[in-house]
Motif scaffolding. Structure first.
Motif, PDB file in Angstrom:
ATOM      1  N   ILE A  79       1.140  -1.476   0.455  1.00  0.00           N
ATOM      2  CA  ILE A  79      -0.020  -0.099  -0.088  1.00  0.00           C
ATOM      3  C   ILE A  79       0.799   1.207   0.334  1.00  0.00           C
ATOM      4  CG2 ILE A  79      -1.974   1.467   1.204  1.00  0.00           C
ATOM      5  CD1 ILE A  79      -2.928  -1.489   2.269  1.00  0.00           C
ATOM      6  N   THR A  80       2.163   0.993   0.882  1.00  0.00           N
ATOM      7  CA  THR A  80       2.448   1.945   0.296  1.00  0.00           C
ATOM      8  C   THR A  80       3.745   2.888  -0.510  1.00  0.00           C
ATOM      9  OG1 THR A  80       2.978   1.829   3.288  1.00  0.00           O
ATOM     10  CG2 THR A  80       4.964   3.566   2.392  1.00  0.00           C
ATOM     11  N   CYS A  81       3.890   1.776  -1.394  1.00  0.00           N
ATOM     12  CA  CYS A  81       4.595   2.034  -2.600  1.00  0.00           C
ATOM     13  C   CYS A  81       3.715   2.048  -3.717  1.00  0.00           C
ATOM     14  CB  CYS A  81       5.560   0.622  -3.056  1.00  0.00           C
ATOM     15  SG  CYS A  81       6.215   0.534  -4.674  1.00  0.00           S
ATOM     16  N   ALA A  82       2.553   1.472  -3.696  1.00  0.00           N
ATOM     17  CA  ALA A  82       0.825   1.353  -4.970  1.00  0.00           C
ATOM     18  C   ALA A  82       0.536   2.668  -4.283  1.00  0.00           C
ATOM     19  CB  ALA A  82       0.914   0.128  -5.031  1.00  0.00           C
ATOM     20  N   SER A  83       0.422   3.527  -3.543  1.00  0.00           N
ATOM     21  CA  SER A  83      -0.179   4.666  -3.099  1.00  0.00           C
ATOM     22  C   SER A  83       0.485   5.968  -3.325  1.00  0.00           C
ATOM     23  CB  SER A  83      -1.010   4.356  -1.728  1.00  0.00           C
ATOM     24  OG  SER A  83      -0.509   4.443  -0.898  1.00  0.00           O
ATOM     25  N   ASN A  84       2.050   5.788  -4.040  1.00  0.00           N
ATOM     26  CA  ASN A  84       2.483   6.720  -3.868  1.00  0.00           C
ATOM     27  C   ASN A  84       2.609   7.271  -5.391  1.00  0.00           C
ATOM     28  OD1 ASN A  84       4.557   8.738  -3.350  1.00  0.00           O
ATOM     29  ND2 ASN A  84       5.806   7.614  -2.821  1.00  0.00           N
ATOM     30  N   PRO A  85       2.110   8.805  -5.594  1.00  0.00           N
ATOM     31  CA  PRO A  85       2.046   9.031  -7.105  1.00  0.00           C
ATOM     32  C   PRO A  85       3.625   9.621  -7.511  1.00  0.00           C
ATOM     33  CG  PRO A  85       0.780  10.741  -5.153  1.00  0.00           C
ATOM     34  CD  PRO A  85       0.969   9.138  -5.137  1.00  0.00           C
ATOM     35  N   LYS A  86       3.778   9.867  -6.908  1.00  0.00           N
ATOM     36  CA  LYS A  86       5.511  10.455  -6.604  1.00  0.00           C
ATOM     37  C   LYS A  86       6.649   8.641  -7.503  1.00  0.00           C
ATOM     38  CE  LYS A  86       6.424  13.884  -3.272  1.00  0.00           C
ATOM     39  NZ  LYS A  86       7.308  13.921  -1.859  1.00  0.00           N
ATOM     40  N   VAL A  87       6.325   7.672  -7.251  1.00  0.00           N
ATOM     41  CA  VAL A  87       6.835   6.884  -7.286  1.00  0.00           C
ATOM     42  C   VAL A  87       5.823   6.489  -9.219  1.00  0.00           C
ATOM     43  CG1 VAL A  87       6.852   4.058  -7.865  1.00  0.00           C
ATOM     44  CG2 VAL A  87       6.705   5.170  -5.836  1.00  0.00           C
ATOM     45  N   ALA A  88       5.033   7.106  -9.905  1.00  0.00           N
ATOM     46  CA  ALA A  88       4.477   7.153 -10.874  1.00  0.00           C
ATOM     47  C   ALA A  88       4.775   8.193 -11.649  1.00  0.00           C
ATOM     48  CB  ALA A  88       2.378   7.034 -10.971  1.00  0.00           C
ATOM     49  N   VAL A  89       4.909   9.236 -10.902  1.00  0.00           N
ATOM     50  CA  VAL A  89       5.836  10.481 -11.493  1.00  0.00           C
ATOM     51  C   VAL A  89       7.488  10.130 -12.067  1.00  0.00           C
ATOM     52  CG1 VAL A  89       6.123  12.839 -10.909  1.00  0.00           C
ATOM     53  CG2 VAL A  89       5.006  12.058 -10.551  1.00  0.00           C
ATOM     54  N   PHE A  90       7.826   9.822 -11.105  1.00  0.00           N
ATOM     55  CA  PHE A  90       9.327   8.968 -11.851  1.00  0.00           C
ATOM     56  C   PHE A  90       8.973   8.021 -13.081  1.00  0.00           C
ATOM     57  CE2 PHE A  90      11.817   5.669 -11.280  1.00  0.00           C
ATOM     58  CZ  PHE A  90      13.822   6.107 -11.690  1.00  0.00           C
ATOM     59  N   PHE A  91       7.934   7.319 -12.867  1.00  0.00           N
ATOM     60  CA  PHE A  91       7.796   6.276 -14.059  1.00  0.00           C
ATOM     61  C   PHE A  91       7.821   7.366 -15.346  1.00  0.00           C
ATOM     62  CE2 PHE A  91       8.692   2.861 -10.998  1.00  0.00           C
ATOM     63  CZ  PHE A  91       9.044   2.036 -12.018  1.00  0.00           C
ATOM     64  N   LEU A  92       7.084   7.854 -14.925  1.00  0.00           N
ATOM     65  CA  LEU A  92       6.401   8.389 -16.699  1.00  0.00           C
ATOM     66  C   LEU A  92       7.928  10.091 -17.421  1.00  0.00           C
ATOM     67  CD1 LEU A  92       2.545   9.242 -16.277  1.00  0.00           C
ATOM     68  CD2 LEU A  92       3.959   7.770 -17.443  1.00  0.00           C
TER      69      LEU A  92
ATOM     70  N   ALA B 201       8.603  -2.426 -19.619  1.00  0.00           N
ATOM     71  CA  ALA B 201       8.997  -3.529 -18.907  1.00  0.00           C
ATOM     72  C   ALA B 201      10.006  -3.398 -18.548  1.00  0.00           C
ATOM     73  CB  ALA B 201       8.023  -4.278 -19.421  1.00  0.00           C
ATOM     74  N   LEU B 202      10.947  -3.331 -19.304  1.00  0.00           N
ATOM     75  CA  LEU B 202      12.353  -4.356 -19.103  1.00  0.00           C
ATOM     76  C   LEU B 202      12.478  -2.945 -17.735  1.00  0.00           C
ATOM     77  CD1 LEU B 202      13.460  -5.354 -22.509  1.00  0.00           C
ATOM     78  CD2 LEU B 202      12.710  -6.913 -19.984  1.00  0.00           C
ATOM     79  N   MET B 203      13.263  -1.492 -18.324  1.00  0.00           N
ATOM     80  CA  MET B 203      13.314  -0.631 -17.138  1.00  0.00           C
ATOM     81  C   MET B 203      13.079  -0.952 -15.688  1.00  0.00           C
ATOM     82  SD  MET B 203      14.350   2.367 -19.305  1.00  0.00           S
ATOM     83  CE  MET B 203      12.635   2.710 -20.727  1.00  0.00           C
ATOM     84  N   GLY B 204      11.079  -1.186 -15.698  1.00  0.00           N
ATOM     85  CA  GLY B 204      10.424  -0.883 -14.317  1.00  0.00           C
ATOM     86  C   GLY B 204      11.440  -2.616 -13.108  1.00  0.00           C
ATOM     87  N   LEU B 205      11.064  -3.940 -14.390  1.00  0.00           N
ATOM     88  CA  LEU B 205      11.489  -4.453 -13.281  1.00  0.00           C
ATOM     89  C   LEU B 205      12.757  -4.134 -13.316  1.00  0.00           C
ATOM     90  CD1 LEU B 205      10.066  -7.653 -16.092  1.00  0.00           C
ATOM     91  CD2 LEU B 205       9.551  -7.009 -14.062  1.00  0.00           C
ATOM     92  N   ALA B 206      14.187  -3.454 -13.783  1.00  0.00           N
ATOM     93  CA  ALA B 206      15.399  -3.945 -14.059  1.00  0.00           C
ATOM     94  C   ALA B 206      15.378  -2.979 -11.953  1.00  0.00           C
ATOM     95  CB  ALA B 206      16.302  -2.765 -14.366  1.00  0.00           C
ATOM     96  N   TYR B 207      14.091  -1.756 -12.357  1.00  0.00           N
ATOM     97  CA  TYR B 207      14.170  -0.797 -10.499  1.00  0.00           C
ATOM     98  C   TYR B 207      14.196  -1.661  -9.838  1.00  0.00           C
ATOM     99  CZ  TYR B 207      13.112   3.418  -8.701  1.00  0.00           C
ATOM    100  OH  TYR B 207      12.780   4.401  -7.651  1.00  0.00           O
TER     101      TYR B 207
END
Length: 196
Positions: free
Chosen positions: A107-120, A138-144
């Motif tokens: 919940i702590t990670c999934a509900s953090n919009p800052k992570v979505a901002v980083f990915f975008l 997908a590969l960059m996300g998995l590497a992260y």
């Protein structure tokens, strides 16, 4: 650059540290797995273009932001309130059977919009136009996610290694108080975060 962002203190690492110290290695590992699962959700959202929709929708961003902020504040306040109970030396690490440490991390990670901002904002800079965009994301996300799990498990390992010292009531209570305050600050900061 991703690794530098991972090692910067944040709500996920604070939660991993707190749960590892207060509830032991198993709780810490479950928190890590939950947090990384949240990262995989963000990866899937970025691959499918859902993160872009989130960033463009003021309402969706605000809802996710307040859910994440409220949860961080709740965990932080809970940690601080638990300091009122006097603990004996052998009671410092408590088996939290009533808690789902995996769910806390998720919940702590999934509900953090800052992570979505980083990915975008960060990852698209490295997408090569001549190759499949979704696969690259997908590969960059998995590497992260792999780098995150390695770094967080290092936290859990080191905390377990120094567990005799960390189990001392004064040390454990001090760290719990600090992480409680940190989570509270992250929650309040997130509540005032503005969308892109």
């Amino acid at each position: 650059m991703s690794f530098l962002l991972i090692i910067l203190p944040g709500p996920d690492s604070s939660l991993v540290i707190q749960n590892s110290i207060m509830h032991g290695k198993k709780a810490g590992a479950q928190t890590v797995l939950g947090s990384v699962s949240g990262l995989l959700i963000h990866t899937a959202a970025a691959v499918l273009g859902l993160s872009a929709i989130l960033m463009k929708s003021e309402m969706l961003f605000t809802v996710l932001k307040y859910v994440g902020a409220a949860y961080l504040i709740y965990i932080g306040v809970s940690a601080l309130l638990s300091l009122r109970h006097k603990q004996q030396p052998d009671e410092v690490i408590v088996e939290g059977k009533q808690k789902s440490f995996f769910l806390q991390g998720f919940i702590t990670c999934a509900s953090n919009p800052k992570v979505a901002v980083f990915f975008l904002t960060f990852l698209p800079q490295f997408v090569q136009p001549e190759y499949n965009h979704m696969l690259q994301f997908a590969l960059m996300g998995l590497a992260y996610a792999v780098m995150t799990i390695i770094w967080f498990f290092l936290y859990v390992y080191l905390i377990d290694l120094f567990s005799i010292w960390l189990r001392k009531p004064v040390v454990a209570r001090s760290i719990q108080g600090c992480t409680g305050i940190v989570l509270l600050i992250f929650g309040i900061t997130l509540a005032f975060e503005k969308s892109l």
